[in-house]
Structure formats: structure tokens, C-alpha cells
Design a protein around this motif. Structure first.
Motif: not given
Length: 490
Positions: A451-466, A395-405, A448-449
Motif C-alpha cells: 500500500x505504501x509503494x502504491x500510494x507513492x506511485x499514485x502520487x508520482x502519477x498525480x504530479x506528472x498529470x499536473x 496486483x494492487x494496481x490492477x485491482x485499483x483499476x478494476x474497482x474504477x471500471x 501495508x508495504x
């Protein structure tokens, strides 16, 4: 015939950003249609059925009880709040889908407006919306398979073979089966998949309408009191859970290269789907609670079957609902897996992930290797995970992409005001701004739990991109922006 655009548009040269112009996205899409890529076979009716197929499933058949547990009878308000969030974002999807009708959905929209880094992270988040939700949906399917078996033959699969370790089992075999069935149908061709999805969508709408007809015969006003036992906090939490029921409507835009007249049909299909599904969800929620009360529905995995069994004093009706749920949830797996493979195809075309994901079979015109990789990758968490573990993260990942849209609509209006648009967001710019606000509000409600999982997930994604994607981007390696066909299989 050459597959190279005669006057290839160039990517943006803004300092610090790698933005792919809408013209380049469309040119590449057109190149892939010259015998190398996808085939346009879906009309408006099939597209609406595809959208309904992607939306209506686990969220209402399985997740309703979780929403009721948070909000009580006010879950109807929670569904409306989640729908409002979707409606604002649906306007944005409709405008972008009509202006840039390509396969990448939110990923491609972000690439055309906010740059490659944001686009990659959006694609990374879409792994949650599409990929991880396949696992969640498959787990829900398993629950209703057991309910159906119990209703029809009087026995069900042992917990060891129908649930993951988190739910007291060992391995969820039905969840694996439904993922593999969907993959098998998808690799046969989009025409066959669209027909199957249309048939299943019509069936599950009929089942839910029948549920409402039965449930409202036992409706009692007293079951709606107290209406909001947890107040606004409960409604907000319920809306965050209920939002999972709407996930999938944006999958319509992933079919941009396989739809007839996409500039017209994509916006219309999105708006029809949101309106239809919202009315259906509110009616189902009101019927379920009004017939038995919130306490009887709360935290029951197969709540709709329970309601029909109690109202009719027979297991036959519950068995029919369970059958409808099995069909409904299977169609969600099919539609969502389709969306995931098309997004990965777009990312692969851009060089951000390995090229195996863009290969299209010349025989079936489908990404066969891509589909089987996705199936295997997400069958594993489906086999061993609990539904509750993945729903909030999805749910939080989907909402984040929708905000970007919603932000992308504003950015594209400023960057490409002359671009042809078959649909325009009403009340611009208030509508996309409100869309962002509602998305952030529901993200807050996930806890908040998450959110913590989501931030970690985004950090891994940023690392893969870099470390991988940035240096392999074709936008930089092919600076003239030449539209080249993707490789074929076989």
C-alpha cells in the motif's frame, strides 16, 4: 476521404471535470480507421485465444507455489475468491467493452465517465498491470527456461546470467530475450501476432490438461488435510497472490479497434476466458496438492514440473511441462505488451503523453516506435528485478483499476442511459458494487508495504498529470472535439 467527423460531438463541460463522451471516443476511433490507424482482423476465436494468452502464464506455472504457501490446500478457495472478483469486474468490462469498443480499455472507460484526471491515474496504474507485469512474467519465463534446459540437455544457465541481483545473479538475459522477441513479433502486424498467440494458447491449455491427467493419478485425500492451516487470513492472502494469475483478461478490451464486430465479440470473449481459466486453475491446484501435498509444492519456482517428475518418476514429463511453461509465459509477454502499447496509444491521442506513442506504421499498421520503447523500458526491470518485488505492486494496481471500471459502469448508466449496449451487467447495480467490494478486499490482502509503494506511485502519477499532461490535453486544446487521425511513421 476526410478523417474528420461531419458532426463532431463535444466533450462534457461539467465544472471541474474533463469528460470525453463515448460518441467522441468512437468518432476518433472511426477516424483512425480511415487508412491511418489499426486494422480489424481478429475474430471471436482469435480474441478468446488472445485473452487466454494474456492470462495463463506465470501466475499458474510459477506463482502457484506462492499461493499454496499462504493458503495451503485451501488455495482452491483462494482461486475461486479471486475468480469471483474477476467475474463481477468481467461483467463490467463486458458492458463497457461492448458500448465503447476502443483501444484504451479501462483508461478510455474512465475518461468517458469519471473525467480526465481519474483516467490518467487509471492509465498510470495500467503501467503496473501491463508494463510491470511484463517484467514479472519475463522473470518467470527465465526460471522455466533453465528448468527446460536442465531436463533436455542436463545443464542450465549460470545464476549470474539468468537472475537479477535480488535472486543471487547479475543480469537476467532470458528475460530480456523474451521481451525483445515479443516486440519483434508485435511490430510485424496484429494478424501475425494473433496467429502466434492462438497457437500458443491452444498448446498451453493442452499442457495444463495433460498435467491434471498425470497429477490426479497420484491423488490422495490425506494431502488435503489440514485444509486451511492459516484460516481465513491465509485464504485471503492466497487470493491476493492468486489474483496475479488472472491479470490480463481485460487486455481483451484493448483490442477494441482491431476486432471484427467488437460489440458482440468482446463481451463474449471476456466471459468465456474467465470461465475457462477458473476451471483450469482449480483443477491444476487440486491436482498438484492432491498428488504431493501442500508442503511439497509450497515455495517451489517450477512446481508443476516437480509434480510431474515425482509422479512419473522421470524427468521427461517435467521437461514437457517446462516446455509448455516456456511457451505459455512467452504468449503472456506478447499479449500483455500488446495491451500496454494500445493503452499508451490512446493516452497519446489525447495529448496526455508524448505523441510518439500514437504513431502507426503505414506499412504494418502497428505502433512500431511505441512497441520498441515499451520493450526497452520494461526489459530493464526484468533484467535486474526479483519476481516477488513486482507481483504485489502489479496486483494492487490492477485491482485499483478494476474497482474504477465497476464504478464507471454505474456512472455511464446514469450519464448515457441511451447508449447502445450489446451486453448489460446482470443484477445491476449489485454486481458492480460487489465488484468494487471484492477488489478492495483483495487489495487489503496485499499488505501495508505494498500500500505504501502504491500510494507513492499514485502520487508520482498525480504530479506528472499536473505538471505535464493537464496543459497538453487535446480535449481542451481542441474544444470542438474534432476527431483527427493520429500521425503515421515513416
Amino acid at each position: 476521404m476526410s478523417a474528420v467527423s461531419p458532426t463532431p460531438p463535444s466533450p462534457s463541460r461539467r465544472t471541474g471535470a474533463r469528460v470525453k463522451s463515448p460518441e467522441l471516443l468512437l468518432a476518433e476511433s472511426g477516424a483512425d480507421l480511415e487508412g491511418h490507424g489499426l486494422r480489424r482482423t481478429m475474430g471471436l476465436f482469435q480474441l478468446v485465444c488472445f485473452g487466454v494468452g494474456a492470462i495463463v502464464g506465470t501466475g499458474i506455472f510459477v506463482g502457484l507455489s506462492d499461493s499454496v504457501a499462504e493458503a495451503g490446500p485451501a488455495v482452491v478457495v483462494s482461486f475461486v475468491l479471486a475468480a469471483v472478483t474477476c467475474i463481477f469486474t468481467a461483467f463490467s468490462f463486458a458492458e463497457l467493452g461492448g458500448a465503447i469498443p476502443v483501444s484504451g480499455s479501462s483508461y478510455s472507460f474512465a475518461y468517458a465517465t469519471l473525467g480526465e484526471r481519474v483516467a490518467f491515474l487509471v492509465g498510470w496504474c495500467l503501467l503496473l498491470e501491463y508494463g510491470v507485469s511484463v517484467s514479472a512474467v519475463a522473470v518467470g519465463w527465465s526460471q522455466y527456461v533453465n528448468e527446460l534446459l536442465d531436463s533436455v540437455v542436463g545443464w542450465s544457465l549460470p545464476a549470474a546470467l539468468s537472475a537479477g541481483p535480488g535472486d543471487g545473479g547479475v543480469i537476467n538475459l532470458p528475460a530480456i530475450v523474451v521481451v525483445m522477441m515479443a516486440a519483434t513479433l508485435l511490430v510485424r502486424g496484429i494478424r501475425e501476432s494473433a496467429r502466434a498467440t492462438a497457437a500458443m494458447a491452444v498448446l498451453k491449455i493442452g499442457i495444463l490438461v495433460a498435467f491434471c491427467a498425470i497429477a490426479f493419478t497420484a491423488f490422495e485425500d490425506g494431502h488435503l488435510s489440514p485444509f486451511a492451516p492459516e484460516g481465513m487470513a491465509g485464504i485471503t492472502a492466497g487470493a491476493s497472490v492468486a489474483f496475479f494469475s488472472y491479470i490480463g483478461f481485460d487486455a481483451i478490451t484493448t483490442a477494441g479497434e482491431e476486432v471484427k464486430n467488437p460489440r458482440r465479440n468482446i463481451p463474449i470473449a471476456i466471459l468465456i476466458c474467465i470461465g475457462l481459466v477458473t476451471l483450469l486453475y482449480c483443477a491444476v491446484a487440486l491436482g498438484a496438492i492432491g498428488s504431493l501435498g501442500a508442503d511439497a509444492v509450497s515455495d517451489k519456482p517450477a512446481a508443476l514440473s516437480l509434480v510431474v517428475d515425482k509422479v512419473t518418476e522421470s524427468s521427461v514429463g517435467g521437461g514437457i511441462i517446462a516446455f509448455g511453461a516456456v511457451v505459455a509465459i512467452a504468449s503472456v509477454v506478447l499479449a500483455v505488451m500488446y495491451g500496454q502499447t494500445r493503452i499508451l496509444m490512446s493516452m497519446s491521442r489525447d495529448g496526455l503523453i508524448p505523441r510518439v506513442f500514437e504513431r502507426v506504421s503505414p506499412k504494418t499498421r502497428t505502433p512500431v516506435a511505441n512497441t520498441w520503447i515499451v520493450a526497452v523500458l520494461f526489459a530493464v526491470p526484468a533484467a535486474f528485478s526479483s519476481l516477488d518485488v513486482v507481483v504485489n505492486l502489479t496486483t494492487i494496481g490492477t485491482l485499483a483499476t478494476m474497482a474504477v471500471v465497476n464504478v464507471a459502469v454505474i456512472a455511464l448508466r446514469r450519464r448515457n442511459p441511451e447508449l447502445k449496449r450489446s451486453f448489460r451487467v446482470p443484477l445491476y447495480p449489485a454486481s458492480p458494487v460487489l465488484g468494487v467490494g471484492f477488489c478492495l478486499y483483495l487489495m487489503y490482502g496485499t499488505g501495508w508495504t505494498t500500500w505504501v509503494q502504491f500510494v507513492v506511485f499514485l502520487a508520482v502519477g498525480a504530479l506528472v498529470y499536473a505538471l505535464y499532461s493537464r496543459s497538453r490535453s487535446r480535449l481542451v486544446r481542441e474544444p470542438q472535439g474534432r476527431a483527427v487521425p493520429g500521425p503515421t511513421e515513416g
